[in-house]
Structure formats: structure tokens, C-alpha cells
Scaffold this motif. Structure first.
Motif, PDB file in Angstrom:
ATOM      1  N   ILE A 178       0.856  -1.187   0.000  1.00 48.77           N
ATOM      2  CA  ILE A 178       0.000   0.000   0.000  1.00 48.77           C
ATOM      3  C   ILE A 178       0.890   1.234   0.000  1.00 48.77           C
ATOM      4  O   ILE A 178       1.806   1.351   0.811  1.00 48.77           O
ATOM      5  CB  ILE A 178      -0.930   0.028   1.225  1.00 48.77           C
ATOM      6  N   THR A 179       0.623   2.150  -0.913  1.00 49.57           N
ATOM      7  CA  THR A 179       1.354   3.421  -0.953  1.00 49.57           C
ATOM      8  C   THR A 179       0.459   4.524  -0.378  1.00 49.57           C
ATOM      9  O   THR A 179      -0.703   4.299  -0.056  1.00 49.57           O
ATOM     10  CB  THR A 179       1.772   3.767  -2.392  1.00 49.57           C
ATOM     11  N   ASN A 180       1.017   5.722  -0.251  1.00 49.95           N
ATOM     12  CA  ASN A 180       0.274   6.878   0.283  1.00 49.95           C
ATOM     13  C   ASN A 180      -0.358   6.546   1.632  1.00 49.95           C
ATOM     14  O   ASN A 180      -1.519   6.854   1.902  1.00 49.95           O
ATOM     15  CB  ASN A 180      -0.825   7.330  -0.695  1.00 49.95           C
ATOM     16  N   PHE A 181       0.441   5.937   2.509  1.00 46.25           N
ATOM     17  CA  PHE A 181      -0.081   5.388   3.755  1.00 46.25           C
ATOM     18  C   PHE A 181      -0.523   6.483   4.725  1.00 46.25           C
ATOM     19  O   PHE A 181       0.191   7.462   4.945  1.00 46.25           O
ATOM     20  CB  PHE A 181       0.982   4.510   4.414  1.00 46.25           C
ATOM     21  N   GLU A 182      -1.711   6.283   5.300  1.00 46.28           N
ATOM     22  CA  GLU A 182      -2.251   7.203   6.304  1.00 46.28           C
ATOM     23  C   GLU A 182      -2.947   6.388   7.393  1.00 46.28           C
ATOM     24  O   GLU A 182      -3.388   5.267   7.157  1.00 46.28           O
ATOM     25  CB  GLU A 182      -3.274   8.161   5.695  1.00 46.28           C
ATOM     26  N   LYS A 183      -3.061   6.983   8.569  1.00 42.65           N
ATOM     27  CA  LYS A 183      -3.827   6.357   9.654  1.00 42.65           C
ATOM     28  C   LYS A 183      -4.980   7.271  10.033  1.00 42.65           C
ATOM     29  O   LYS A 183      -4.807   8.481  10.170  1.00 42.65           O
ATOM     30  CB  LYS A 183      -2.938   6.073  10.874  1.00 42.65           C
ATOM     31  N   PHE A 184      -6.171   6.667  10.232  1.00 40.82           N
ATOM     32  CA  PHE A 184      -7.380   7.468  10.428  1.00 40.82           C
ATOM     33  C   PHE A 184      -7.999   7.332  11.805  1.00 40.82           C
ATOM     34  O   PHE A 184      -8.758   8.190  12.227  1.00 40.82           O
ATOM     35  CB  PHE A 184      -8.409   7.112   9.357  1.00 40.82           C
ATOM     36  N   ASN A 185      -7.747   6.245  12.494  1.00 42.44           N
ATOM     37  CA  ASN A 185      -8.110   6.154  13.911  1.00 42.44           C
ATOM     38  C   ASN A 185      -7.339   5.003  14.534  1.00 42.44           C
ATOM     39  O   ASN A 185      -6.664   4.236  13.840  1.00 42.44           O
ATOM     40  CB  ASN A 185      -9.628   6.047  14.144  1.00 42.44           C
ATOM     41  N   SER A 186      -7.400   4.915  15.847  1.00 43.21           N
ATOM     42  CA  SER A 186      -6.721   3.832  16.568  1.00 43.21           C
ATOM     43  C   SER A 186      -7.755   3.069  17.379  1.00 43.21           C
ATOM     44  O   SER A 186      -8.923   3.459  17.461  1.00 43.21           O
ATOM     45  CB  SER A 186      -5.627   4.392  17.488  1.00 43.21           C
ATOM     46  N   ASN A 187      -7.324   1.997  18.020  1.00 46.11           N
ATOM     47  CA  ASN A 187      -8.271   1.215  18.820  1.00 46.11           C
ATOM     48  C   ASN A 187      -8.513   1.816  20.202  1.00 46.11           C
ATOM     49  O   ASN A 187      -9.304   1.280  20.981  1.00 46.11           O
ATOM     50  CB  ASN A 187      -7.833  -0.245  18.933  1.00 46.11           C
ATOM     51  N   SER A 188      -7.841   2.937  20.503  1.00 43.31           N
ATOM     52  CA  SER A 188      -8.111   3.642  21.764  1.00 43.31           C
ATOM     53  C   SER A 188      -8.821   4.978  21.518  1.00 43.31           C
ATOM     54  O   SER A 188      -8.942   5.791  22.435  1.00 43.31           O
ATOM     55  CB  SER A 188      -6.804   3.881  22.536  1.00 43.31           C
ATOM     56  N   GLY A 189      -9.286   5.208  20.283  1.00 47.32           N
ATOM     57  CA  GLY A 189     -10.090   6.387  20.012  1.00 47.32           C
ATOM     58  C   GLY A 189      -9.361   7.571  19.431  1.00 47.32           C
ATOM     59  O   GLY A 189      -9.966   8.627  19.206  1.00 47.32           O
ATOM     60  N   TRP A 190      -8.043   7.426  19.141  1.00 45.63           N
ATOM     61  CA  TRP A 190      -7.324   8.528  18.500  1.00 45.63           C
ATOM     62  C   TRP A 190      -7.862   8.764  17.094  1.00 45.63           C
ATOM     63  O   TRP A 190      -8.170   7.817  16.367  1.00 45.63           O
ATOM     64  CB  TRP A 190      -5.831   8.218  18.418  1.00 45.63           C
ATOM     65  N   THR A 191      -7.994  10.023  16.714  1.00 44.33           N
ATOM     66  CA  THR A 191      -8.312  10.409  15.349  1.00 44.33           C
ATOM     67  C   THR A 191      -7.492  11.648  14.991  1.00 44.33           C
ATOM     68  O   THR A 191      -7.072  12.393  15.886  1.00 44.33           O
ATOM     69  CB  THR A 191      -9.810  10.743  15.159  1.00 44.33           C
ATOM     70  N   PRO A 192      -7.232  11.885  13.705  1.00 45.25           N
ATOM     71  CA  PRO A 192      -6.492  13.096  13.317  1.00 45.25           C
ATOM     72  C   PRO A 192      -7.234  14.365  13.747  1.00 45.25           C
ATOM     73  O   PRO A 192      -8.466  14.397  13.798  1.00 45.25           O
ATOM     74  CB  PRO A 192      -6.424  12.995  11.786  1.00 45.25           C
ATOM     75  N   LYS A 193      -6.480  15.407  14.049  1.00 43.74           N
ATOM     76  CA  LYS A 193      -7.101  16.669  14.444  1.00 43.74           C
ATOM     77  C   LYS A 193      -7.810  17.339  13.278  1.00 43.74           C
ATOM     78  O   LYS A 193      -8.824  18.004  13.451  1.00 43.74           O
ATOM     79  CB  LYS A 193      -6.037  17.617  15.027  1.00 43.74           C
ATOM     80  N   GLU A 194      -7.248  17.156  12.074  1.00 47.78           N
ATOM     81  CA  GLU A 194      -7.859  17.774  10.904  1.00 47.78           C
ATOM     82  C   GLU A 194      -9.037  16.932  10.413  1.00 47.78           C
ATOM     83  O   GLU A 194      -9.249  15.811  10.870  1.00 47.78           O
ATOM     84  CB  GLU A 194      -6.833  17.937   9.780  1.00 47.78           C
ATOM     85  N   SER A 195      -9.793  17.490   9.477  1.00 47.74           N
ATOM     86  CA  SER A 195     -10.935  16.794   8.916  1.00 47.74           C
ATOM     87  C   SER A 195     -10.790  16.714   7.397  1.00 47.74           C
ATOM     88  O   SER A 195     -10.203  17.591   6.773  1.00 47.74           O
ATOM     89  CB  SER A 195     -12.231  17.533   9.273  1.00 47.74           C
TER      90      SER A 195
ATOM     91  N   PHE B  29      -8.858   3.721  28.717  1.00 42.71           N
ATOM     92  CA  PHE B  29      -7.477   3.591  28.260  1.00 42.71           C
ATOM     93  C   PHE B  29      -6.972   4.953  27.827  1.00 42.71           C
ATOM     94  O   PHE B  29      -7.748   5.846  27.474  1.00 42.71           O
ATOM     95  CB  PHE B  29      -7.383   2.625  27.066  1.00 42.71           C
ATOM     96  N   ASN B  30      -5.661   5.124  27.854  1.00 40.83           N
ATOM     97  CA  ASN B  30      -5.060   6.341  27.326  1.00 40.83           C
ATOM     98  C   ASN B  30      -5.237   6.371  25.814  1.00 40.83           C
ATOM     99  O   ASN B  30      -4.995   5.376  25.133  1.00 40.83           O
ATOM    100  CB  ASN B  30      -3.569   6.415  27.669  1.00 40.83           C
ATOM    101  N   VAL B  31      -5.653   7.506  25.306  1.00 43.76           N
ATOM    102  CA  VAL B  31      -5.830   7.657  23.860  1.00 43.76           C
ATOM    103  C   VAL B  31      -4.462   7.839  23.218  1.00 43.76           C
ATOM    104  O   VAL B  31      -3.689   8.718  23.605  1.00 43.76           O
ATOM    105  CB  VAL B  31      -6.745   8.856  23.542  1.00 43.76           C
ATOM    106  N   GLN B  32      -4.151   6.995  22.230  1.00 39.66           N
ATOM    107  CA  GLN B  32      -2.855   7.056  21.567  1.00 39.66           C
ATOM    108  C   GLN B  32      -3.004   6.680  20.098  1.00 39.66           C
ATOM    109  O   GLN B  32      -3.899   5.927  19.725  1.00 39.66           O
ATOM    110  CB  GLN B  32      -1.862   6.105  22.242  1.00 39.66           C
ATOM    111  N   LYS B  33      -2.118   7.215  19.276  1.00 42.45           N
ATOM    112  CA  LYS B  33      -2.160   6.917  17.840  1.00 42.45           C
ATOM    113  C   LYS B  33      -1.741   5.483  17.560  1.00 42.45           C
ATOM    114  O   LYS B  33      -2.309   4.813  16.685  1.00 42.45           O
ATOM    115  CB  LYS B  33      -1.256   7.885  17.073  1.00 42.45           C
ATOM    116  N   SER B  34      -0.743   4.993  18.288  1.00 40.92           N
ATOM    117  CA  SER B  34      -0.279   3.625  18.091  1.00 40.92           C
ATOM    118  C   SER B  34      -1.316   2.634  18.614  1.00 40.92           C
ATOM    119  O   SER B  34      -2.177   2.978  19.436  1.00 40.92           O
ATOM    120  CB  SER B  34       1.062   3.405  18.783  1.00 40.92           C
ATOM    121  N   THR B  35      -1.223   1.416  18.157  1.00 36.51           N
ATOM    122  CA  THR B  35      -2.192   0.387  18.535  1.00 36.51           C
ATOM    123  C   THR B  35      -1.958  -0.075  19.965  1.00 36.51           C
ATOM    124  O   THR B  35      -0.843  -0.451  20.329  1.00 36.51           O
ATOM    125  CB  THR B  35      -2.086  -0.810  17.581  1.00 36.51           C
TER     126      THR B  35
END
Length: 242
Positions: free
Chosen positions: A113-130, A217-223
Motif C-alpha cells: 500500500i502506498t500513500n499510507f495514512e492512519k485514520f483512527n486507533s483502537n483507543s479512540g485517537w483520530t487526526p485533528k484535521e478533517s 485507556f489512554n488515547v494514543q495513535k499507536s495500537t
């Protein structure tokens, strides 16, 4: 599996194990190229375990179980046409190295997969932008909870945007009975996710939400992971050349 699965469609690949492409808490990712099959010449990724990982014994069974459930949800989301583009899910296969210093070692193989992005995590993290895709992925997670009648949540959504849609990889399923491996944070994980979730234009007002929406749980970008219960498991029988 069918419909919106992005499959290997190959029977052999050459993997460069001299350079680590990516590394997580308990697995290492290498790049490679398919050498036989419909995807011959295309790039792939090879995911193996760090030798000291306590999760290695159960990883393959649990990973394939997560992918199967995630694909079921993605298929429904696409069929219901909640967005005007399609979402695909990489469907890995278990292959076995047939030569080199990793001969006999199992690995997961899937398309690159190219152009890799992450959109949420299993602890509820999401990007600040929309953005439309960021919002669509939050809606997919919410949809999964609703369509499973509060029993499961598809999250940790990441992958790449393509001209004809989006390709997901390495999703997480959180369930009420914690049956999807060490990244399944259970009921408290679902609660933590929805404590941060904000509905958007793709969510439907009638979709279910949990009664408890507290951060456990602590909200974090990593899994985030929890230690699995140790129990006997069936041996793998599906092996392909790698």
C-alpha cells in the motif's frame, strides 16, 4: 472471501530481508516483489514476528480471524453505499519461506500500500484535521458497531488513498467478549473509542452507540494491546511457498 478483498493473486515472491521496511511492537515488515501469478512484478509486504514476541503462537489464527470479520463489515458498508467510493481491505495469506536464513518460518504476505495514512486507533485517537476520507473512516467504525448490534467495533483504520477508493490493512476488531487477539480491548475499549468519537455527515442518526462512553485507556495513535490468555490452539495447516 470476495467482493472488496484485495488479494495476493500470486504464488511466490522475493522478499528483501536485509532491510526492515517497518517495525511494530511485536512484528517486523519487509518489502518484496511477487514473482509468480497475476501480480508478478508488483510490490508486496511480508510481516513476520520478532523472535521474542509472546504473541507469535497465536498471531496467524487471530490475524486471519480479524481480517475475515473486518471484510464482512467492509462488504456491508460498500453494498449499503454509505459513501460514493469503495473501500477495499488487504487480505493476507500465510506463506512459508522456502530458502535463506528464514527457511521454514511463516509470514503474512499481502499487496503493498502506498500513500499510507492512519485514520483512527483502537483507543479512540483520530487526526485533528478533517477530510472526506477521515470522516468516512470514522463512520465505518461507527457503522461496524451498529451493524453488529453492539457486539464488535472495526477500528485502527489505516491504509492508502487511490484514485478509485481506499485500501485498508491491519485493522483491529474490538468485541464484547474479547475474541480477536491482543489488540481487542473489549467492552472498555469500545467505551473508550466512543468517548472520543464525533459523528459526521456519513454517520446515521439511528446508528447505535454504547451506553457507557468513558475513557478506560489512554488515547494514543499507536495500537494498544492487552496480554492474551494462554490456551492451546490448533496448528496451522495452510502453507504456500514464499
Amino acid at each position: 472471501m470476495s467482493d472488496f478483498a484485495r488479494q495476493n493473486k500470486a504464488t511466490d515472491a522475493k522478499i528483501d530481508t536485509t532491510t526492515i521496511f517497518a517495525s511494530g511492537a511485536f512484528k517486523i515488515v519487509y518489502k518484496g516483489k511477487y514473482t509468480k501469478g497475476e501480480r508478478a512484478g508488483e510490490e508486496c509486504v511480508c510481516k513476520i514476528f520478532k523472535s521474542e514476541s509472546v504473541f507469535e503462537e497465536s498471531y496467524f489464527q487471530e490475524e486471519l480471524k480479524v481480517v475475515a470479520k473486518a471484510l464482512e463489515i467492509v462488504n456491508m458498508f460498500n453494498r449499503d453505499k454509505h459513501i460514493n467510493q469503495k473501500i477495499l481491505l488487504n487480505e493476507p495469506d500465510v506463506w512459508t519461506f522456502t530458502s535463506g536464513n528464514k527457511k521454514g518460518k511463516k509470514a503474512l504476505i499481502e499487496p503493498m500500500i502506498t500513500n499510507f495514512e492512519k485514520f483512527n486507533s483502537n483507543s479512540g485517537w483520530t487526526p485533528k484535521e478533517s477530510s472526506p476520507w477521515i470522516n468516512a473512516m470514522q463512520a465505518l467504525s461507527h457503522f461496524s458497531y451498529h451493524t453488529s448490534n453492539r457486539r464488535a467495533l472495526l477500528c485502527d483504520l489505516q491504509g492508502g488513498v487511490y484514485k478509485d477508493g481506499f485500501v485498508l490493512t491491519d485493522p483491529v476488531i474490538i468485541s464484547t467478549n474479547q475474541e480477536y487477539g491482543p489488540t481487542d480491548l473489549g467492552v472498555e475499549g469500545i467505551s473508550t473509542f466512543f468517548a472520543s468519537h464525533r459523528c459526521n455527515q456519513y454517520c446515521k442518526v439511528q446508528w447505535l452507540v454504547p451506553h457507557d462512553k468513558k475513557k478506560h485507556f489512554n488515547v494514543q495513535k499507536s495500537t494498544a494491546m492487552v496480554l492474551p490468555n494462554r490456551q492451546s490452539r490448533a496448528a496451522l495447516t495452510c502453507q504456500l511457498p514464499g
